[in-house]
Write a protein that holds these residues in place. Structure first.
Motif, PDB file in Angstrom:
ATOM      1  N   ILE A  94     -42.439   2.203 -83.439  1.00  0.00           N
ATOM      2  CA  ILE A  94     -42.292   1.526 -82.145  1.00  0.00           C
ATOM      3  C   ILE A  94     -40.929   0.852 -82.055  1.00  0.00           C
ATOM      4  O   ILE A  94     -40.269   0.900 -81.018  1.00  0.00           O
ATOM      5  CB  ILE A  94     -43.437   0.503 -81.939  1.00  0.00           C
ATOM      6  CG1 ILE A  94     -44.757   1.242 -81.697  1.00  0.00           C
ATOM      7  CG2 ILE A  94     -43.142  -0.427 -80.772  1.00  0.00           C
ATOM      8  CD1 ILE A  94     -45.965   0.337 -81.659  1.00  0.00           C
ATOM      9  N   GLY A  95     -40.494   0.242 -83.136  1.00  0.00           N
ATOM     10  CA  GLY A  95     -39.175  -0.401 -83.141  1.00  0.00           C
ATOM     11  C   GLY A  95     -38.055   0.602 -82.963  1.00  0.00           C
ATOM     12  O   GLY A  95     -37.043   0.322 -82.319  1.00  0.00           O
ATOM     13  N   ALA A  96     -38.217   1.798 -83.503  1.00  0.00           N
ATOM     14  CA  ALA A  96     -37.177   2.819 -83.398  1.00  0.00           C
ATOM     15  C   ALA A  96     -37.116   3.435 -82.008  1.00  0.00           C
ATOM     16  O   ALA A  96     -36.101   4.004 -81.615  1.00  0.00           O
ATOM     17  CB  ALA A  96     -37.417   3.910 -84.437  1.00  0.00           C
ATOM     18  N   MET A  97     -38.195   3.340 -81.262  1.00  0.00           N
ATOM     19  CA  MET A  97     -38.233   3.970 -79.945  1.00  0.00           C
ATOM     20  C   MET A  97     -37.409   3.213 -78.896  1.00  0.00           C
ATOM     21  O   MET A  97     -37.070   3.781 -77.867  1.00  0.00           O
ATOM     22  CB  MET A  97     -39.672   4.112 -79.473  1.00  0.00           C
ATOM     23  CG  MET A  97     -40.436   5.157 -80.256  1.00  0.00           C
ATOM     24  SD  MET A  97     -42.103   5.353 -79.683  1.00  0.00           S
ATOM     25  CE  MET A  97     -41.842   6.083 -78.094  1.00  0.00           C
ATOM     26  N   GLY A  98     -37.144   1.952 -79.143  1.00  0.00           N
ATOM     27  CA  GLY A  98     -36.304   1.194 -78.225  1.00  0.00           C
ATOM     28  C   GLY A  98     -36.943   0.946 -76.878  1.00  0.00           C
ATOM     29  O   GLY A  98     -37.925   0.243 -76.770  1.00  0.00           O
ATOM     30  N   ARG A  99     -36.386   1.518 -75.815  1.00  0.00           N
ATOM     31  CA  ARG A  99     -36.850   1.251 -74.448  1.00  0.00           C
ATOM     32  C   ARG A  99     -38.206   1.856 -74.148  1.00  0.00           C
ATOM     33  O   ARG A  99     -38.870   1.433 -73.206  1.00  0.00           O
ATOM     34  CB  ARG A  99     -35.845   1.796 -73.451  1.00  0.00           C
ATOM     35  CG  ARG A  99     -34.533   1.087 -73.499  1.00  0.00           C
ATOM     36  CD  ARG A  99     -33.621   1.590 -72.440  1.00  0.00           C
ATOM     37  NE  ARG A  99     -32.329   0.910 -72.529  1.00  0.00           N
ATOM     38  CZ  ARG A  99     -31.407   1.016 -71.627  1.00  0.00           C
ATOM     39  NH1 ARG A  99     -31.596   1.779 -70.574  1.00  0.00           N
ATOM     40  NH2 ARG A  99     -30.274   0.366 -71.766  1.00  0.00           N
ATOM     41  N   LYS A 100     -38.612   2.850 -74.882  1.00  0.00           N
ATOM     42  CA  LYS A 100     -39.876   3.507 -74.608  1.00  0.00           C
ATOM     43  C   LYS A 100     -41.072   2.717 -75.129  1.00  0.00           C
ATOM     44  O   LYS A 100     -42.209   3.130 -74.951  1.00  0.00           O
ATOM     45  CB  LYS A 100     -39.882   4.912 -75.196  1.00  0.00           C
ATOM     46  CG  LYS A 100     -38.860   5.805 -74.545  1.00  0.00           C
ATOM     47  CD  LYS A 100     -38.927   7.197 -75.074  1.00  0.00           C
ATOM     48  CE  LYS A 100     -37.843   8.026 -74.404  1.00  0.00           C
ATOM     49  NZ  LYS A 100     -37.872   9.411 -74.838  1.00  0.00           N
ATOM     50  N   VAL A 101     -40.819   1.592 -75.745  1.00  0.00           N
ATOM     51  CA  VAL A 101     -41.890   0.771 -76.297  1.00  0.00           C
ATOM     52  C   VAL A 101     -42.818   0.297 -75.190  1.00  0.00           C
ATOM     53  O   VAL A 101     -44.042   0.336 -75.342  1.00  0.00           O
ATOM     54  CB  VAL A 101     -41.313  -0.428 -77.082  1.00  0.00           C
ATOM     55  CG1 VAL A 101     -42.408  -1.374 -77.510  1.00  0.00           C
ATOM     56  CG2 VAL A 101     -40.542   0.061 -78.277  1.00  0.00           C
ATOM     57  N   GLU A 102     -42.263  -0.133 -74.078  1.00  0.00           N
ATOM     58  CA  GLU A 102     -43.074  -0.629 -72.969  1.00  0.00           C
ATOM     59  C   GLU A 102     -44.016   0.461 -72.461  1.00  0.00           C
ATOM     60  O   GLU A 102     -45.195   0.218 -72.228  1.00  0.00           O
ATOM     61  CB  GLU A 102     -42.183  -1.112 -71.832  1.00  0.00           C
ATOM     62  CG  GLU A 102     -42.949  -1.685 -70.667  1.00  0.00           C
ATOM     63  CD  GLU A 102     -42.040  -2.154 -69.553  1.00  0.00           C
ATOM     64  OE1 GLU A 102     -42.576  -2.460 -68.486  1.00  0.00           O
ATOM     65  OE2 GLU A 102     -40.817  -2.211 -69.753  1.00  0.00           O
ATOM     66  N   TRP A 103     -43.498   1.686 -72.325  1.00  0.00           N
ATOM     67  CA  TRP A 103     -44.332   2.789 -71.867  1.00  0.00           C
ATOM     68  C   TRP A 103     -45.448   3.072 -72.863  1.00  0.00           C
ATOM     69  O   TRP A 103     -46.598   3.293 -72.485  1.00  0.00           O
ATOM     70  CB  TRP A 103     -43.473   4.044 -71.674  1.00  0.00           C
ATOM     71  CG  TRP A 103     -44.260   5.194 -71.165  1.00  0.00           C
ATOM     72  CD1 TRP A 103     -44.556   5.471 -69.870  1.00  0.00           C
ATOM     73  CD2 TRP A 103     -44.898   6.200 -71.953  1.00  0.00           C
ATOM     74  NE1 TRP A 103     -45.322   6.602 -69.796  1.00  0.00           N
ATOM     75  CE2 TRP A 103     -45.550   7.073 -71.067  1.00  0.00           C
ATOM     76  CE3 TRP A 103     -44.967   6.462 -73.317  1.00  0.00           C
ATOM     77  CZ2 TRP A 103     -46.263   8.175 -71.493  1.00  0.00           C
ATOM     78  CZ3 TRP A 103     -45.693   7.562 -73.747  1.00  0.00           C
ATOM     79  CH2 TRP A 103     -46.327   8.399 -72.844  1.00  0.00           C
ATOM     80  N   LEU A 104     -45.125   3.058 -74.146  1.00  0.00           N
ATOM     81  CA  LEU A 104     -46.108   3.330 -75.186  1.00  0.00           C
ATOM     82  C   LEU A 104     -47.200   2.261 -75.213  1.00  0.00           C
ATOM     83  O   LEU A 104     -48.394   2.583 -75.300  1.00  0.00           O
ATOM     84  CB  LEU A 104     -45.431   3.426 -76.552  1.00  0.00           C
ATOM     85  CG  LEU A 104     -46.332   3.729 -77.732  1.00  0.00           C
ATOM     86  CD1 LEU A 104     -46.939   5.115 -77.583  1.00  0.00           C
ATOM     87  CD2 LEU A 104     -45.555   3.627 -79.024  1.00  0.00           C
ATOM     88  N   ILE A 105     -46.807   1.014 -75.108  1.00  0.00           N
ATOM     89  CA  ILE A 105     -47.782  -0.077 -75.120  1.00  0.00           C
ATOM     90  C   ILE A 105     -48.681   0.008 -73.892  1.00  0.00           C
ATOM     91  O   ILE A 105     -49.897  -0.173 -73.991  1.00  0.00           O
ATOM     92  CB  ILE A 105     -47.072  -1.440 -75.226  1.00  0.00           C
ATOM     93  CG1 ILE A 105     -46.462  -1.585 -76.616  1.00  0.00           C
ATOM     94  CG2 ILE A 105     -48.037  -2.582 -74.951  1.00  0.00           C
ATOM     95  CD1 ILE A 105     -45.594  -2.795 -76.798  1.00  0.00           C
ATOM     96  N   ASN A 106     -48.106   0.300 -72.712  1.00  0.00           N
ATOM     97  CA  ASN A 106     -48.916   0.457 -71.505  1.00  0.00           C
ATOM     98  C   ASN A 106     -49.905   1.602 -71.653  1.00  0.00           C
ATOM     99  O   ASN A 106     -51.066   1.484 -71.256  1.00  0.00           O
ATOM    100  CB  ASN A 106     -48.028   0.691 -70.278  1.00  0.00           C
ATOM    101  CG  ASN A 106     -47.374  -0.578 -69.812  1.00  0.00           C
ATOM    102  OD1 ASN A 106     -47.871  -1.663 -70.068  1.00  0.00           O
ATOM    103  ND2 ASN A 106     -46.255  -0.444 -69.133  1.00  0.00           N
TER     104      ASN A 106
END
Length: 90
Positions: free
Chosen positions: A20-32
Motif C-alpha cells: 500500500i505504501g508503494a502504491m502512492g496515490r492509488k492508496v485511496e482507491w484501494l482503501i475505498n
C-alpha cells in the motif's frame, strides 16, 4: 505450528502495508474498494439473515464474484445482486 501461523500472518500484514505504501496515490482507491467490499459483504450477510428470519427463500451467496461486485459498485452492487436473484425467482 501456532507460532509459524502467527509469524506468517504478521509477514502477510507487513507485505500488505508495504504494498500500500508503494502504491502512492492509488492508496485511496484501494482503501475505498476494500471498505466497499467489506461493508457490502456484511450487508449481504445481514440481508440474508433478515430474509431467512422472515422465512423468505431469497439468499445471495457470498463468494469472490459478489465481493468484487460490491467492492466496485458499493451499495448499488448489493441492490443489483438482489435484483438479479429476485428476477431469477420470477
Amino acid at each position: 505450528m501456532g507460532n509459524m501461523g502467527g509469524m506468517a500472518a504478521i509477514l502477510i500484514v507487513c507485505m500488505i502495508v508495504l504494498g500500500i505504501g508503494a502504491m502512492g496515490r492509488k492508496v485511496e482507491w484501494l482503501i475505498n474498494f476494500i471498505l466497499r467490499a467489506v461493508m457490502g459483504t456484511v450487508g449481504i450477510y445481514v440481508l440474508n439473515y433478515m430474509l431467512a428470519a422472515r422465512e423468505m427463500t431469497v439468499a445471495v451467496g457470498i463468494n469472490p464474484l459478489t465481493v468484487l461486485t460490491t467492492g466496485i459498485l458499493g451499495f448499488p452492487g448489493v441492490a443489483v445482486l438482489y435484483g438479479i436473484h429476485f428476477f431469477k425467482i420470477l
